[in-house]
Design an enzyme around this catalytic site. Structure first.
Site, mmCIF file in Angstrom:
data_model
loop_
_atom_site.group_PDB
_atom_site.id
_atom_site.type_symbol
_atom_site.label_atom_id
_atom_site.label_comp_id
_atom_site.label_asym_id
_atom_site.label_seq_id
_atom_site.Cartn_x
_atom_site.Cartn_y
_atom_site.Cartn_z
ATOM 1 N N CYS A 114 -33.927 -0.520 -58.011
ATOM 2 C CA CYS A 114 -33.764 -0.257 -59.444
ATOM 3 C C CYS A 114 -32.866 -1.307 -60.099
ATOM 4 O O CYS A 114 -31.642 -1.174 -60.111
ATOM 5 C CB CYS A 114 -33.182 1.139 -59.653
ATOM 6 S SG CYS A 114 -32.981 1.563 -61.387
ATOM 7 N N CYS B 298 -30.757 -0.004 -62.941
ATOM 8 C CA CYS B 298 -29.516 0.698 -62.553
ATOM 9 C C CYS B 298 -28.440 -0.285 -62.083
ATOM 10 O O CYS B 298 -27.265 -0.121 -62.389
ATOM 11 C CB CYS B 298 -29.772 1.672 -61.411
ATOM 12 S SG CYS B 298 -31.283 2.614 -61.538
ATOM 13 N N ASP B 299 -28.832 -1.291 -61.295
ATOM 14 C CA ASP B 299 -27.843 -2.114 -60.585
ATOM 15 C C ASP B 299 -27.701 -3.546 -61.122
ATOM 16 O O ASP B 299 -26.826 -4.279 -60.666
ATOM 17 C CB ASP B 299 -28.228 -2.200 -59.088
ATOM 18 C CG ASP B 299 -28.265 -0.823 -58.442
ATOM 19 O OD1 ASP B 299 -27.542 0.065 -58.921
ATOM 20 O OD2 ASP B 299 -29.021 -0.637 -57.476
#
Ligand code: NAP
Length: 312
Positions: A135, A138-139
């Site tokens: 992801c 997300c990161d």
């Protein structure tokens, strides 16, 4: 005999499940939408959605999911945060045994979506959360001025690789063929992005490091040569796996585990319907997921009125 808690339970609160929730709610059905992760599904972890009609400038995946959730709630859908442990049919009702208690309804819509496939190379499990990610949304922010590797050549890989270039100084895209699978418009943009570097006809054979990822080993599938790419992280986008473990043996699945339905979203068992990425179909997009959700809801409405099973 146990009473129904709802007229319809929708399993999965991604775009398909929430759209089904909107339509079922508007049809005055007692509607439960259950998800173990909370609303949004895969789109909630997508940076930017620019091909969903009505948002000419595009919209973040998170905002789009939040709007769909709000709309489903507005029409009375019950959004339930829980995980299904078991699904069975008794006395004309489906019982979903969940971590938060049992739910019962005469109709079920499976909209449980799909998840990222693992690549299955040495180092992948060991470095999960320490440089291996599925992801970028997300990161990605952790990669400011760093180097990242993206594996895959589909829409997810290319879209998320471009997102990573907002932070990373270099993103290597390792793809097993000499041409991308991603949509042309994404390809055109990617080829103009100077922070992206394509490593063609190559596969990652291992992910290496100490405490965290430091490099990947890459093998060229044409000349069999291997080399290392030094990197701070690896983002894997090598396709999807359907979330259908809990209904294996309950309805018919195709050879990859996707639910088989007819054009009206009816699965092989009476009273069970499926919508979105979990279904056997060609095109997996937010817009096709929402269309499936609407269709499944209309089919449920017809089924319940024909069988007189609503309001039990
Ligand atoms: P995908 O389209 O199935 O692409 C997976 C990619 O991974 C392919 O390029 C494939 O290579 C590669 N791959 C598969 N197994 C591999 C392996 N073992 N080693 C190395 N590479 C491997 O998956 P996706 O990109 O996650 O997309 C899933 C669905 O969501 C698609 O229908 C896509 O169109 C849709 N989607 C749409 C959008 C959008 O509209 N903006 C965004 C994201 C996703 P090959 O090309 O050689 O098969």
């Amino acid at each position: 005999m146990a009473k129904a808690t709802h007229d319809v339970i929708i399993v999965g609160a991604g775009p398909a499940g929430l759209s089904a929730g909107i339509y079922c709610g508007r049809a005055n059905l007692r509607t439960g939408v259950i998800d173990k992760m909370g609303p949004g599904g895969q789109v909630a972890t997508t940076d930017w959605v620019e091909n969903y009609p009505g948002f000419p400038e595009g919209i973040s995946g998170l905002d789009l999911s939040a709007k769909m959730e709000e709309q489903a709630r507005r029409f009375g859908a019950d959004i339930i945060l829980a995980e299904i442990e078991n699904l069975k049919e008794e006395d004309g009702l489906f019982t979903l045994c969940c971590t938060e208690g049992d739910l019962r309804a005469p109709a079920v819509i499976i909209a449980s979506g799909a998840r990222s496939r693992e690549l299955g190379v040495p180092g992948e499990s060991r470095f999960k959360g320490r440089g291996v990610s599925y992801c970028a949304t997300c990161d990605g922010a952790l990669y400011k001025e760093k180097v990242a590797v993206v594996v895959g050549g589909g829409d997810s890989a290319i879209g998320e690789a471009m997102f990573l270039t907002k932070f990373a100084r270099k993103v290597h895209v390792v793809h097993r063929r000499g041409a991308l699978r991603a949509t042309e418009v994404l390809q055109d943009r990617a080829f103009k992005n100077s922070r992206l570097e394509f490593v063609w006809s190559s596969v990652v054979t291992s992910i290496n490091g100490g405490d965290k990822v430091q490099s990947v080993t890459v093998r060229n599938v044409k000349d069999e040569r291997t080399h290392e790419i030094l990197t701070d992280g690896v983002f894997l986008y090598v396709g999807l796996l359907p979330n259908t473990e809990f209904i294996r043996g309950f309805v018919d699945l195709d050879e990859w585990g996707y639910v088989l339905t007819d054009d009206n979203m009816k699965a092989s068992r009476l009273g069970v319907f499926a919508a979105g990425d979990v279904r056997h179909k060609e095109v997996r997009q937010v817009v096709t997921a929402t269309a499936d959700g609407a269709m499944a809801a209309v089919s449920v409405e017809h089924y319940l009125s024909e069988t007189g099973k609503a309001g039990q």
